[in-house]
Design an enzyme around this catalytic site. Structure first.
Site, PDB file in Angstrom:
ATOM      1  N   ASP A 165       0.841  -1.198   0.000  1.00  0.00           N
ATOM      2  CA  ASP A 165       0.000   0.000   0.000  1.00  0.00           C
ATOM      3  C   ASP A 165       0.881   1.255   0.000  1.00  0.00           C
ATOM      4  OD1 ASP A 165      -2.146  -1.710   0.230  1.00  0.00           O
ATOM      5  OD2 ASP A 165      -2.280  -1.494   2.413  1.00  0.00           O
TER       6      ASP A 165
HETATM    7  N1  URA Z   1      -1.224  -5.978   3.800  1.00  0.00           N
HETATM    8  C1  URA Z   1      -1.717  -4.736   3.830  1.00  0.00           C
HETATM    9  O1  URA Z   1      -2.765  -4.494   4.395  1.00  0.00           O
HETATM   10  N2  URA Z   1      -1.035  -3.758   3.193  1.00  0.00           N
HETATM   11  C2  URA Z   1       0.145  -3.972   2.570  1.00  0.00           C
HETATM   12  O2  URA Z   1       0.731  -3.035   2.030  1.00  0.00           O
HETATM   13  C3  URA Z   1       0.641  -5.273   2.537  1.00  0.00           C
HETATM   14  C4  URA Z   1      -0.050  -6.264   3.163  1.00  0.00           C
END
Ligand code: URA
Length: 250
Positions: free
Chosen positions: A107
């Site tokens: 993310d």
């Molecule tokens: N899980 C998440 O919620 N975000 C990420 O960036 C990676 C794994």
């Protein structure tokens, strides 16, 4: 049977070996600045062996077909090859190889380990849900977790997908910090799993993917090539010993 050597176009060779765009590579070739095994070559589509001695302005270039970079992704950049609004992880890489891409997504507000490569076959294998490559995260939660939450993660959670998640490991560290290990890579998976047990993720960092561990000497935004050992271990975790090896779709 002896494998036939893969030949490549001269413009592609120059583009990868000198870090030029394809059109700049062509311009250099047409301008007569390139030699192949000592002889000037002006045809961009001429095929050369990866072992050929290719020089630009008299300087010999080294060709590497596959590139494997470990990036410490900082917060605030997106895991994409291009984006209209945000900076992407590729904007951090000082090498305009047009074939590079991030293996999987973190993310925008997540930091940590991200593999950047042009080896599509390896990426496919590492991301295959069948291969179950563990991904480990450090997370800061908005409150403590205990045995109930650990067991819920161990059982796998219903986060609104067709199937429950695979069993995951939740390990409390100090205060509200935890280490979480998951085997899939569903959208926002860690955040959704935490939410399901009544907690929110305040900060998230990926520490490892299979045998590949984030080099903590890399500052956020920093990157380096994988060592030979890291690459060998990663190829093995992906069930192959060869770079770029194509397989049937899994
Ligand atoms: N899980 C998440 O919620 N975000 C990420 O960036 C990676 C794994």
């Amino acid at each position: 049977m002896e494998e036939k050597e893969k030949q490549i176009r001269l413009d592609k060779y120059i583009c990868k070996a000198a870090g030029l765009t394809r059109s700049d590579a062509r311009k250099q070739i047409k301008a007569g600045r390139v030699t192949v095994d000592g002889s000037p070559e002006k045809k961009p589509d001429r095929k050369v062996s990866p072992q050929a001695r290719v020089s630009l302005d008299g300087k010999t270039l080294g060709y590497q077909e596959y590139i494997y970079l470990m990036l410490h992704k900082p917060q605030g950049v997106v895991s994409a090859t291009e984006d209209d609004r945000d900076r992407t992880v590729l904007d951090l890489i000082d090498r305009p190889d047009p074939d590079l891409f991030p293996v999987g997504r973190l993310d925008k507000d997540t930091e940590g380990l991200l593999l950047i490569t042009n080896d599509g076959a390896l990426a496919h294998r590492l991301l295959s849900p069948r291969r179950h490559v563990d991904k480990t995260y450090f997370a800061r939660l908005d409150g403590p977790v205990g045995d109930k939450e650990i067991e819920a993660f161990r059982q796998g959670l219903d986060i609104g997908e067709k199937k429950r998640t695979m069993p995951a490991k939740l390990e409390p560290l100090e205060e509200n910090d935890v280490r979480i290990t998951i085997r899939e890579g569903k959208f926002h998976q860690v955040k959704r799993m935490a939410h399901k047990v009544g907690r929110e993720v305040l900060y998230l960092k990926r520490l490892s993917m299979g045998p590949l561990v984030l080099d903590e000497t890399l500052k956020p935004g920093g990157y380096r090539e994988l060592t030979g050992e890291e690459l060998a271990n990663l190829l093995e975790a992906a069930g192959t010993k060869t770079n770029g090896e194509r397989t049937k779709p899994e």
